[in-house]
Motif scaffolding. Structure first.
Motif, PDB file in Angstrom:
ATOM      1  N   ALA A   1      37.438  38.432  50.762  1.00  0.00           N
ATOM      2  CA  ALA A   1      38.575  38.735  50.415  1.00  0.00           C
ATOM      3  C   ALA A   1      38.879  38.417  48.995  1.00  0.00           C
ATOM      4  O   ALA A   1      39.529  38.892  47.999  1.00  0.00           O
ATOM      5  CB  ALA A   1      39.822  38.545  51.293  1.00  0.00           C
ATOM      6  N   TYR A   2      38.537  37.060  48.743  1.00  0.00           N
ATOM      7  CA  TYR A   2      38.817  36.448  47.645  1.00  0.00           C
ATOM      8  C   TYR A   2      38.000  36.999  46.511  1.00  0.00           C
ATOM      9  O   TYR A   2      38.488  37.181  45.387  1.00  0.00           O
ATOM     10  CB  TYR A   2      38.402  34.844  47.676  1.00  0.00           C
ATOM     11  CG  TYR A   2      38.709  34.099  46.255  1.00  0.00           C
ATOM     12  CD1 TYR A   2      40.016  33.774  45.891  1.00  0.00           C
ATOM     13  CD2 TYR A   2      37.587  33.955  45.686  1.00  0.00           C
ATOM     14  CE1 TYR A   2      39.884  33.111  44.779  1.00  0.00           C
ATOM     15  CE2 TYR A   2      37.795  33.043  44.272  1.00  0.00           C
ATOM     16  CZ  TYR A   2      39.263  32.703  43.753  1.00  0.00           C
ATOM     17  OH  TYR A   2      39.112  32.039  42.738  1.00  0.00           O
ATOM     18  N   VAL A   3      36.657  37.399  46.547  1.00  0.00           N
ATOM     19  CA  VAL A   3      35.966  37.976  45.465  1.00  0.00           C
ATOM     20  C   VAL A   3      36.221  39.078  45.295  1.00  0.00           C
ATOM     21  O   VAL A   3      35.847  39.564  44.015  1.00  0.00           O
ATOM     22  CB  VAL A   3      34.310  37.606  45.900  1.00  0.00           C
ATOM     23  CG1 VAL A   3      33.894  36.175  45.852  1.00  0.00           C
ATOM     24  CG2 VAL A   3      33.911  38.406  46.935  1.00  0.00           C
ATOM     25  N   ARG A   4      36.689  39.992  45.813  1.00  0.00           N
ATOM     26  CA  ARG A   4      37.284  41.242  45.591  1.00  0.00           C
ATOM     27  C   ARG A   4      38.554  41.074  44.653  1.00  0.00           C
ATOM     28  O   ARG A   4      38.744  41.994  43.770  1.00  0.00           O
ATOM     29  CB  ARG A   4      37.834  41.978  47.030  1.00  0.00           C
ATOM     30  CG  ARG A   4      36.517  42.627  47.931  1.00  0.00           C
ATOM     31  CD  ARG A   4      37.265  43.199  49.135  1.00  0.00           C
ATOM     32  NE  ARG A   4      36.189  43.848  49.909  1.00  0.00           N
ATOM     33  CZ  ARG A   4      36.338  44.365  50.984  1.00  0.00           C
ATOM     34  NH1 ARG A   4      37.552  44.282  51.720  1.00  0.00           N
ATOM     35  NH2 ARG A   4      35.403  44.906  51.753  1.00  0.00           N
ATOM     36  N   GLU A   5      39.463  40.327  45.123  1.00  0.00           N
ATOM     37  CA  GLU A   5      40.489  40.053  44.254  1.00  0.00           C
ATOM     38  C   GLU A   5      40.050  39.274  42.652  1.00  0.00           C
ATOM     39  O   GLU A   5      40.790  39.474  41.628  1.00  0.00           O
ATOM     40  CB  GLU A   5      41.588  39.274  44.777  1.00  0.00           C
ATOM     41  CG  GLU A   5      41.801  39.863  46.157  1.00  0.00           C
ATOM     42  CD  GLU A   5      43.008  40.815  45.915  1.00  0.00           C
ATOM     43  OE1 GLU A   5      43.740  40.564  45.105  1.00  0.00           O
ATOM     44  OE2 GLU A   5      43.137  41.677  46.931  1.00  0.00           O
ATOM     45  N   ARG A   6      39.307  38.215  42.659  1.00  0.00           N
ATOM     46  CA  ARG A   6      39.142  37.469  41.749  1.00  0.00           C
ATOM     47  C   ARG A   6      38.402  38.020  40.526  1.00  0.00           C
ATOM     48  O   ARG A   6      37.224  38.759  40.854  1.00  0.00           O
ATOM     49  CB  ARG A   6      38.187  36.142  41.902  1.00  0.00           C
ATOM     50  CG  ARG A   6      38.254  34.885  40.875  1.00  0.00           C
ATOM     51  CD  ARG A   6      39.354  34.380  40.606  1.00  0.00           C
ATOM     52  NE  ARG A   6      39.333  33.276  39.802  1.00  0.00           N
ATOM     53  CZ  ARG A   6      39.368  33.300  38.262  1.00  0.00           C
ATOM     54  NH1 ARG A   6      39.339  34.392  37.844  1.00  0.00           N
ATOM     55  NH2 ARG A   6      39.057  32.206  37.759  1.00  0.00           N
ATOM     56  N   ARG A   7      38.798  38.140  39.357  1.00  0.00           N
ATOM     57  CA  ARG A   7      38.031  38.811  38.197  1.00  0.00           C
ATOM     58  C   ARG A   7      37.614  37.942  37.241  1.00  0.00           C
ATOM     59  O   ARG A   7      38.234  36.864  36.732  1.00  0.00           O
ATOM     60  CB  ARG A   7      38.982  39.782  37.745  1.00  0.00           C
ATOM     61  CG  ARG A   7      39.675  40.825  38.592  1.00  0.00           C
ATOM     62  CD  ARG A   7      40.448  41.929  38.079  1.00  0.00           C
ATOM     63  NE  ARG A   7      39.889  42.738  36.990  1.00  0.00           N
ATOM     64  CZ  ARG A   7      39.410  43.711  37.458  1.00  0.00           C
ATOM     65  NH1 ARG A   7      39.610  44.165  38.753  1.00  0.00           N
ATOM     66  NH2 ARG A   7      38.562  44.715  36.665  1.00  0.00           N
ATOM     67  N   GLN A   8      36.398  38.229  36.766  1.00  0.00           N
ATOM     68  CA  GLN A   8      35.835  37.598  35.621  1.00  0.00           C
ATOM     69  C   GLN A   8      34.954  38.564  34.796  1.00  0.00           C
ATOM     70  O   GLN A   8      34.375  39.597  35.269  1.00  0.00           O
ATOM     71  CB  GLN A   8      34.748  36.257  36.339  1.00  0.00           C
ATOM     72  CG  GLN A   8      35.391  35.218  36.569  1.00  0.00           C
ATOM     73  CD  GLN A   8      35.892  34.429  35.491  1.00  0.00           C
ATOM     74  OE1 GLN A   8      35.656  34.465  34.167  1.00  0.00           O
ATOM     75  NE2 GLN A   8      36.705  33.244  36.024  1.00  0.00           N
TER      76      GLN A   8
ATOM     77  N   ALA B   1      36.295  40.907  33.103  1.00  0.00           N
ATOM     78  CA  ALA B   1      37.114  42.205  33.500  1.00  0.00           C
ATOM     79  C   ALA B   1      36.695  42.890  34.697  1.00  0.00           C
ATOM     80  O   ALA B   1      36.542  44.110  34.743  1.00  0.00           O
ATOM     81  CB  ALA B   1      36.860  43.111  32.183  1.00  0.00           C
ATOM     82  N   ARG B   2      35.941  42.195  35.622  1.00  0.00           N
ATOM     83  CA  ARG B   2      35.441  43.058  36.751  1.00  0.00           C
ATOM     84  C   ARG B   2      35.628  41.939  37.935  1.00  0.00           C
ATOM     85  O   ARG B   2      35.402  40.671  37.755  1.00  0.00           O
ATOM     86  CB  ARG B   2      33.922  43.255  36.634  1.00  0.00           C
ATOM     87  CG  ARG B   2      32.907  42.410  36.459  1.00  0.00           C
ATOM     88  CD  ARG B   2      31.541  42.794  35.985  1.00  0.00           C
ATOM     89  NE  ARG B   2      30.909  43.407  37.062  1.00  0.00           N
ATOM     90  CZ  ARG B   2      29.674  43.824  37.035  1.00  0.00           C
ATOM     91  NH1 ARG B   2      29.092  43.738  35.947  1.00  0.00           N
ATOM     92  NH2 ARG B   2      29.063  44.190  38.380  1.00  0.00           N
ATOM     93  N   PRO B   3      35.708  42.619  39.264  1.00  0.00           N
ATOM     94  CA  PRO B   3      35.730  41.596  40.319  1.00  0.00           C
ATOM     95  C   PRO B   3      34.493  40.682  40.591  1.00  0.00           C
ATOM     96  O   PRO B   3      33.514  41.182  40.174  1.00  0.00           O
ATOM     97  CB  PRO B   3      35.901  42.602  41.573  1.00  0.00           C
ATOM     98  CG  PRO B   3      36.381  43.881  41.027  1.00  0.00           C
ATOM     99  CD  PRO B   3      35.788  44.117  39.726  1.00  0.00           C
ATOM    100  N   VAL B   4      34.668  39.409  40.992  1.00  0.00           N
ATOM    101  CA  VAL B   4      33.425  38.632  41.187  1.00  0.00           C
ATOM    102  C   VAL B   4      32.375  39.237  42.045  1.00  0.00           C
ATOM    103  O   VAL B   4      31.587  38.963  42.104  1.00  0.00           O
ATOM    104  CB  VAL B   4      33.890  37.121  41.381  1.00  0.00           C
ATOM    105  CG1 VAL B   4      32.814  36.284  41.952  1.00  0.00           C
ATOM    106  CG2 VAL B   4      34.805  36.527  40.154  1.00  0.00           C
TER     107      VAL B   4
END
Length: 412
Positions: A285-292, A294-297
């Protein structure tokens, strides 16, 4: 035998999960841990009362004739207890289910099954009824790190006046226990004794605390430094404490302790499974939301591969844990653990401990900076996973135990 969850098991899961979602959120557990360090009251006594008296988790392994829920194919068994442990693992719930409803209950069941109608069997039956109803909570006074393949020799002695004296370290659930089950040494042989102890001082925090411990007459419970703050350990000292004999053995062995530790190890794998599943779901759930950049992690291939590998490990852990629970459910309530059942327990503990730790480590790392902070609950899961891995026998102990039953060469 099927490893799929039954409708009854899913209903039990839903009831426990709903309660924990309402009363045991990650923020609530973090708050209790912070306050518990100072007050010496890490356990959530009110949550435990609700689980035992409203949902009945305390009696899942206790026969119906003693007020519990276990009764053949139509009643509760180790499978239902495993489901509860999965949910408690997902929430790192600060309740003594493993200590009281599994380890202490299994020791009493072993004593009750072998004692028959003698005085010890009557005491064991009475105590099992109290645990099943939620009237009392118990703890097995054995180090949590004890291996079921080499249980420690009793460190407490039973005197001729019926009192016990000695000290046991590394005990879980002692702070909240009404009854302490103590393996003791006799002039010839060993015994399992029950010592009554009121947990009022420990729960109130006035007489005890994290520094001095709780004094309950001839019983003293002194908290020790614990890696897992949601499941503390304590040193329990007995100074001529009145005791009732539950069972005796003619030799130096303590069969009730060995059986309790072995069955407990098999069910502990389900808690480790719950820890791993929460870590995976939370990380995804976190890596779907966290962006680096300009794209999700989670869109990066390296992260995908790590999570896919972890998913496969957890799928294997689920199969191993469910197999152990199903095998234990088929075993007689007070029967010796051997053959395929012993193999299932050893396999699941050799595998699930490492999977839970790996899942918790990935959870911390893939959360980045926030995963390293005290404010995020990931550290609670890592500490619980590591504490569980070295409890009730290390993975190495269980791999070595597989050598005989599986007809494999022992590790060098």
């Amino acid at each position: 035998m099927t490893l799929l969850y039954t409708e009854v098991e899913e209903e039990l899961r839903a009831a426990v999960r709903d309660l924990l979602a309402d009363r045991c959120s990650p923020s609530a557990v973090l708050g209790r841990v912070e306050s518990g360090v100072e007050s010496g009251t890490p356990y959530d006594a009110e949550l435990w009362k609700t689980l035992t008296r409203d949902i009945g988790v305390g009696g899942l392994l206790v026969p119906e004739e003693l007020g519990g829920a276990a009764s053949g194919a139509g009643g509760a068994s180790a499978r239902e207890a495993a489901v509860v442990l999965e949910e408690l693992g997902r929430a790192v719930a600060p309740v003594p289910f493993l200590a009281s409803a599994v380890l202490a209950t299994q020791a009493l069941l072993s004593a009750w099954g072998t004692a028959g109608g003698d005085a010890g069997g009557v005491v064991a039956g009475e105590l099992l009824g109290r645990l099943a109803s939620g009237e009392a909570t118990a703890a097995l006074a054995v180090p949590f790190a004890a291996s079921p393949y080499a249980p420690p020799a009793p460190a407490v002695a039973l005197g001729e006046d019926g009192t016990v004296t000695g000290t046991v370290g590394g005990v879980i659930g002692a702070e909240i226990a009404d009854v302490l089950l103590v393996p003791v040494r006799l002039t010839r042989g060993t015994a399992l004794c029950a010592v009554e102890a009121s947990p009022a001082a420990a729960l109130g925090g006035a007489a005890g605390g994290a520094v001095g411990g709780a004094v309950r007459g001839p019983v003293r419970v002194t908290p020790a430094t614990s890696l897992d703050l949601t499941r503390p350990v304590a040193t329990v000292s007995f100074a001529s404490a009145p005791a009732r004999v539950v069972a005796t053995a003619g030799g130096p062995e303590t069969p009730w302790v060995r059986e309790a530790l072995l069955r407990g190890a098999g069910l502990l794998a389900s808690e480790q499974l719950g820890i791993a599943e929460w870590c995976l779901a939370t990380t995804v759930a976190y890596v779907r939301e966290r962006r680096q950049f300009a794209r999700p992690v989670g869109s990066f291939q390296a992260v995908k591969h790590r999570l896919a590998d972890l998913w496969l490990e957890i799928a294997g852990a689920r199969a191993a844990a469910r197999n152990a629970a199903a095998r234990l459910a088929e075993a007689p309530i007070a029967g010796d653990i051997a053959g395929d059942i012993a193999v299932a327990v050893a396999v699941t503990q050799a595998h699930c401990g490492a999977v839970a730790v790996h899942a918790a480590e990935e959870c911390v790392q893939l959360h980045g900076g926030i995963g390293m902070t005290w404010e995020h609950p990931a550290h609670l899961y890592l500490k619980r996973a590591k504490a569980d891995q070295i409890a009730l026998g290390t993975p190495g102990d269980h791999r070595e135990a597989l050598a005989g039953p599986a007809d494999l060469p022992a590790p060098v």
